[in-house]
Write a protein that holds these residues in place. Structure first.
Motif, PDB file in Angstrom:
ATOM      1  N   LYS B 100     171.812  95.158   2.068  1.00 41.00           N
ATOM      2  CA  LYS B 100     171.317  96.027   0.683  1.00 41.00           C
ATOM      3  C   LYS B 100     172.241  96.687   0.342  1.00 41.00           C
ATOM      4  N   ILE B 101     172.588  97.142  -1.346  1.00 37.99           N
ATOM      5  CA  ILE B 101     173.775  97.829  -1.632  1.00 37.99           C
ATOM      6  C   ILE B 101     173.072  99.359  -1.721  1.00 37.99           C
ATOM      7  N   ILE B 102     174.079  99.947  -1.256  1.00 38.73           N
ATOM      8  CA  ILE B 102     174.035 101.462  -1.476  1.00 38.73           C
ATOM      9  C   ILE B 102     174.513 102.249  -2.466  1.00 38.73           C
ATOM     10  N   PHE B 103     174.111 102.817  -3.360  1.00 37.52           N
ATOM     11  CA  PHE B 103     174.736 103.334  -4.563  1.00 37.52           C
ATOM     12  C   PHE B 103     175.145 104.855  -4.306  1.00 37.52           C
ATOM     13  N   GLY B 104     176.035 105.125  -4.919  1.00 40.88           N
ATOM     14  CA  GLY B 104     176.595 106.532  -5.164  1.00 40.88           C
ATOM     15  C   GLY B 104     175.498 107.382  -6.112  1.00 40.88           C
ATOM     16  N   LYS B 105     175.610 108.789  -6.167  1.00 42.77           N
ATOM     17  CA  LYS B 105     174.728 109.502  -7.318  1.00 42.77           C
ATOM     18  C   LYS B 105     174.950 109.303  -8.466  1.00 42.77           C
ATOM     19  N   GLY B 106     176.349 108.804  -8.928  1.00 49.68           N
ATOM     20  CA  GLY B 106     176.658 108.602 -10.421  1.00 49.68           C
ATOM     21  C   GLY B 106     177.600 109.617 -11.046  1.00 49.68           C
ATOM     22  N   THR B 107     178.339 109.176 -11.877  1.00 51.30           N
ATOM     23  CA  THR B 107     179.026 110.160 -12.722  1.00 51.30           C
ATOM     24  C   THR B 107     179.056 110.004 -13.946  1.00 51.30           C
ATOM     25  N   ARG B 108     178.572 111.161 -14.632  1.00 46.89           N
ATOM     26  CA  ARG B 108     178.345 110.930 -16.120  1.00 46.89           C
ATOM     27  C   ARG B 108     179.730 111.041 -16.913  1.00 46.89           C
ATOM     28  N   LEU B 109     180.207 110.130 -17.586  1.00 47.85           N
ATOM     29  CA  LEU B 109     181.322 109.940 -18.161  1.00 47.85           C
ATOM     30  C   LEU B 109     181.211 110.233 -19.762  1.00 47.85           C
ATOM     31  N   HIS B 110     181.779 111.474 -20.460  1.00 51.26           N
ATOM     32  CA  HIS B 110     181.915 111.688 -21.602  1.00 51.26           C
ATOM     33  C   HIS B 110     183.213 111.540 -22.402  1.00 51.26           C
ATOM     34  N   ILE B 111     183.123 110.690 -23.579  1.00 45.79           N
ATOM     35  CA  ILE B 111     184.556 110.411 -24.203  1.00 45.79           C
ATOM     36  C   ILE B 111     184.465 111.255 -25.538  1.00 45.79           C
ATOM     37  N   LEU B 112     185.376 112.022 -25.611  1.00 40.73           N
ATOM     38  CA  LEU B 112     185.238 113.106 -26.597  1.00 40.73           C
ATOM     39  C   LEU B 112     186.110 112.555 -27.882  1.00 40.73           C
TER      40      LEU B 112
END
Lengths: 114, 113
Positions: B100-112
């Protein structure tokens, strides 16, 4: 085949009620996975099937949760006696084989328990 | 046990600038590494993967990632960011010994703009 389908997209239910979600994988994919995603977190593994056999269940999957894939095609995830902590996005994914090529995800079912 | 770390909850980048989203991993066995992107109220979309071979892998929408075995990292990069790249990005890992694949908690990317 347009990918992995999940139904419903959204479900609002009262605490204590039972809910059932459905996932239709890509037809030639023999593996099907269920994940749960809460706000601000990555998807957490719940369980997976190879064909109709359920091969692994996470400790996150309490005895109120049950999943089936009776004919090795679509799968259902049932939550009995829902609690507010069950509110989350439930994601289904499928793969051909172990998953070295990655999974294809559905759009998810968002559950809100009030 | 497998694990994935994304050390940044959020990354802000000006449009047109290069972007990097960081990921480190821990597995037993050989790693298969992935990046997925998620837009609001949607499932995860596959961006790219590393299985074996060239350490620099190219994926969808101009993204690329570099596998670094010694640093156990798999950072996501793009030479010139677009406002439409703004989304939630997940790094994920599976080993050749697991199912099974294990995921990180995520990173929110904001492009300004």
């Amino acid at each position: 085949d347009t990918g992995v389908s999940q139904d419903p997209r959204h479900k609002i239910t009262k605490r204590g009620q039972n809910v059932t979600f459905r996932c239709d994988p890509i037809s030639e994919h023999n593996r099907l996975y269920w994940y749960r995603q809460t706000l601000g977190q990555g998807p957490e593994f719940l369980t997976y099937f190879q064909n109709e056999a359920q091969l692994e269940k996470s400790r996150l999957l309490s005895d109120r949760f049950s999943a089936e894939r009776p004919k090795g095609s679509f799968s259902t995830l049932e939550i009995q006696r829902t609690e507010q902590g069950d509110s989350a996005m439930y994601l289904c994914a499928s793969s051909l084989g172990q998953g070295a090529d990655g999974y294809t995800f559905g759009s998810g079912t968002r559950l809100t328990v009030v | 046990a497998q694990s994935v770390a994304q050390p940044e909850d959020q990354v802000n980048v000006a449009e047109g600038n290069p972007l990097t989203v960081k990921c480190t991993y821990s597995v037993s066995g050989n790693p298969y590494l992935f990046w997925y992107v998620q837009y609001p109220n949607r499932g995860l979309q596959f961006l790219l993967k590393y299985i074996t071979g060239d350490n620099l892998v190219k994926g969808s929408y101009g993204f690329e990632a570099e596998f670094n075995k010694s640093q156990t990292s798999f950072h996501l990069k793009k030479p010139s960011a677009l406002v439409s790249d703004s989304a939630l990005y997940f790094c994920a890992v599976i080993s050749n010994r697991d199912d099974k694949i294990i995921f990180g908690k995520g990173t929110r990317l904001h492009i300004l703009p």
